[in-house]
Design an enzyme around this catalytic site. Sequence first.
Site, short mmCIF file in Angstrom:
data_model
loop_
_atom_site.label_atom_id
_atom_site.label_comp_id
_atom_site.label_asym_id
_atom_site.label_seq_id
_atom_site.Cartn_x
_atom_site.Cartn_y
_atom_site.Cartn_z
N TYR A 104 46.61 50.60 38.01
CA TYR A 104 45.52 51.13 37.19
C TYR A 104 46.05 52.06 36.08
CZ TYR A 104 42.62 49.47 41.13
OH TYR A 104 42.04 48.72 42.12
N LYS B 83 47.64 51.22 46.24
CA LYS B 83 48.05 49.81 46.42
C LYS B 83 49.41 49.54 45.80
CE LYS B 83 43.14 48.86 45.90
NZ LYS B 83 42.71 49.77 44.82
N HIS C 18 48.44 44.85 47.07
CA HIS C 18 47.34 44.69 46.12
C HIS C 18 46.87 43.24 45.97
CE1 HIS C 18 45.53 46.83 42.37
NE2 HIS C 18 44.73 45.89 42.80
#
Length: 315
Positions: A48, A76, A109
């Site tokens: 992210y 993740k 992930h």
Amino acid sequence: MRTLTFRNDDTMPALGLGTWKSAPGEVGAAVREALRIGYRHIDCAAIYGNEQEVGAALAKGMGDGVARDDLWVTSKLWCTHHRAADVRAGAEQTLSDLGLEHLDLYLVHWPVALVREPHSPLEPADLVSLDEIPLAETWGAMEALVDAGLVKHIGVSNYSVAKLEAHLDARIRPEMDQVEMHPYLRQPELVAFGKEHGIHVTAYSPLGSGDRPDVMRGDDDPVLLEDAAIASIAADLGATPAQVLLAWGLQRGTSVIPKSVNPERLEQNFAAASLELPADAMAAIDGLDRRRRYVDGTFWAPAGSPYSVASLWDE
Ligand code: A2P
């Protein structure tokens, strides 16, 4: 607040804050506001690109009196770190960025491996097949993170029932599968499988992820938050459509992690934890299923990739 209980009796607040798509410059304020409102579960990921800012906000929250033990932080492992030798470095980078000594939950992930330094945008040669880096290799290194005390619990994300099945006999069975889940994609088989085998499910994109990137967008995508049946149930209950979607996920026994960077919507989403949906509303929402993925994984399957959409989801 509903909680999910893990095998050692640790509990995770079922409603958490999602941080996917929360831009740097916005995410810190959102996390600080969420902590002020009462959120105690924050969902993060290395990819992210915002974990440092999330970490600074967590530090601020803890400085203001939120106890670390009352916080549940998930992150993740990105696909570039699937080799056993790379898993710990991935976890350590996330811990350093988040400013934490341990994670409550760490997930693989995607069931997809990438070279360490992929191109942007991705090229087919960046994708490494699961024959070359098996998920079992990655999982063994995830188990070692628990042994080392870096993470309390481990799980996976975007795994099908078939891929979960392959992990049932692992020394540490995954405790979580985080997948896209909402009324248009109920995945009842996955939820039932998880229940049977002690694997919790977290629903990502519980609001239909209206801000998803263009590569995940089609021309005629249905807009979950504008669904007429959801709107009507919301009106009957004096709630908002978002609250109905979240309450539905919580009442099914899943965790939900709506993303917002807007203070009013953060507050509204948190209040969904105390909304009870009557049985007829639950049943009506169950009837909306269209097996519709917004995050359909086609980005892992360009021409020449060892992955196909069918192999990704085992469908
Ligand atoms: P924003 O961050 O501006 O609030 P998902 O969690 O399914 O990925 O959905 C996230 C999207 O839904 C974001 O665009 C977010 O915008 C928006 N959103 C979050 N909460 C609400 C809400 N209560 N009502 C309407 N839209 C919302």
